[in-house]
Design an enzyme around this catalytic site. Sequence first.
Site, PDB file in Angstrom:
ATOM      1  N   TRP A 118       0.827  -1.207   0.000  1.00  0.00           N
ATOM      2  CA  TRP A 118       0.000   0.000   0.000  1.00  0.00           C
ATOM      3  C   TRP A 118       0.862   1.257   0.000  1.00  0.00           C
ATOM      4  O   TRP A 118       0.571   2.232  -0.701  1.00  0.00           O
ATOM      5  CB  TRP A 118      -0.950  -0.031   1.176  1.00  0.00           C
TER       6      TRP A 118
ATOM      7  N   ARG B 123      11.979   0.765   6.661  1.00  0.00           N
ATOM      8  CA  ARG B 123      12.755   0.660   7.898  1.00  0.00           C
ATOM      9  C   ARG B 123      13.945  -0.286   7.728  1.00  0.00           C
ATOM     10  O   ARG B 123      15.024  -0.056   8.278  1.00  0.00           O
ATOM     11  CB  ARG B 123      11.844   0.175   9.031  1.00  0.00           C
TER      12      ARG B 123
ATOM     13  N   LYS C  94      -6.600   1.817   8.482  1.00  0.00           N
ATOM     14  CA  LYS C  94      -8.009   1.784   8.866  1.00  0.00           C
ATOM     15  C   LYS C  94      -8.146   0.906  10.103  1.00  0.00           C
ATOM     16  O   LYS C  94      -7.935  -0.302  10.032  1.00  0.00           O
ATOM     17  CB  LYS C  94      -8.857   1.229   7.722  1.00  0.00           C
TER      18      LYS C  94
ATOM     19  N   SER D   4     -10.022   1.008  -2.055  1.00  0.00           N
ATOM     20  CA  SER D   4      -8.771   1.031  -2.824  1.00  0.00           C
ATOM     21  C   SER D   4      -7.929  -0.188  -2.493  1.00  0.00           C
ATOM     22  O   SER D   4      -7.548  -0.372  -1.342  1.00  0.00           O
ATOM     23  CB  SER D   4      -7.983   2.310  -2.502  1.00  0.00           C
TER      24      SER D   4
ATOM     25  N   ALA E  43      -4.294  -2.051  -3.235  1.00  0.00           N
ATOM     26  CA  ALA E  43      -2.961  -1.563  -3.594  1.00  0.00           C
ATOM     27  C   ALA E  43      -2.614  -1.832  -5.056  1.00  0.00           C
ATOM     28  O   ALA E  43      -2.100  -0.947  -5.752  1.00  0.00           O
ATOM     29  CB  ALA E  43      -1.913  -2.196  -2.678  1.00  0.00           C
TER      30      ALA E  43
ATOM     31  N   LYS F  49     -15.854  -1.176   8.622  1.00  0.00           N
ATOM     32  CA  LYS F  49     -15.945  -2.052   7.444  1.00  0.00           C
ATOM     33  C   LYS F  49     -14.994  -3.240   7.555  1.00  0.00           C
ATOM     34  O   LYS F  49     -15.263  -4.314   6.998  1.00  0.00           O
ATOM     35  CB  LYS F  49     -15.721  -1.251   6.161  1.00  0.00           C
TER      36      LYS F  49
ATOM     37  N   ASP G  30     -16.192   1.824   0.738  1.00  0.00           N
ATOM     38  CA  ASP G  30     -15.166   0.900   1.208  1.00  0.00           C
ATOM     39  C   ASP G  30     -15.785  -0.418   1.660  1.00  0.00           C
ATOM     40  O   ASP G  30     -15.202  -1.493   1.476  1.00  0.00           O
ATOM     41  CB  ASP G  30     -14.378   1.546   2.348  1.00  0.00           C
TER      42      ASP G  30
END
EC number: 1.1.1.94
Length: 326
Positions: free
Chosen positions: A15, A35, A107, A137, A139, A190, A243
């Site tokens: 994402w 990272r 989310k 959405s 990815a 969701k 969503d």
Amino acid sequence: MTCFQTIAVIGAGAWGTALAAVAARAGRDVTLYARDADHASHIASARENPRLPGIPLASRIAVTADLARAARADTVLIVVPAQHLRGAVMHVAPLLAPGTPLVACAKGIEHGTHKFMTEVIAEAAPCATPAILSGPSFAHDVARGLPTAVTLAAPDEALAAALVQALGSPTFRPYHSTDVRGVEIGGAAKNVLAIAAGIVAGRQLGASALAALTTRGFAELVRLGRAHGARSETLTGLSGLGDLILTCAGPQSRNFAAGLALGRGEPLPAGKLAEGQYTAPVLVELAAARGVEMPVAQAVAAILAGAVTIDAAIEALMLRPFKAEE
């Protein structure tokens, strides 16, 4: 208001890489932070992220494991799972210029604190300006440049509008909003409802049952949102209903896939937990605190906790007292 010419993306998963592609298509200079130095080096040299295969990185995207370099951007997208958001923000906070927008792209609700994503940012980086990006959405769709629309919310409308201008392109259409809490509730709820949808599919209960579950689940999302002061247009918009429709549509959603496995009596998918598994018990507690009925979410939480079987949960939902639709 700045034009946000430079954008950093913290989190080089699928994402995060997709959102880096979004910013590059919008003409921004992008820094993608990983990272792990080896992961960053591999992406930089291959110009492709193994977590998003087949999608070449745009030339405008620089990849780094240097957090200070990423933090110099005009705005920062935090693209890590909800339960890791606080840690990521705490690491970058000392490196940010005062007032830098920090846009949560996760989310969920933080386990243990019951904090929403922008609340976590406000606590972990008081010098920054929190915002949230959410909506239907996947990815791979976004990274490929397929048409996508989302919601971007910030308390200040001018900031939200400026961020939309910074990320928008012919293939990625953000809508701005000041209803931060409404956007956050839609994204969190969701996830839980998608697990329920997956269970229905896994049990092969039919398209009629899936439609009923999705509709009644959406009614729960709306009730909780209204109890938190969310606006109707947010709940019925991209970050709410939109969503929910996408996430309940099939196993490309990790939450739906988790429910599908549960419904089939299979082990849960290996790897990271679906966000809805963390969110379900928290969502139920938030609803109870506001006196909001969320029987579908309660059923999911009980199933995940092992407190009830799937068949018993379905029967209990179907045998609830008859009432007028709301």
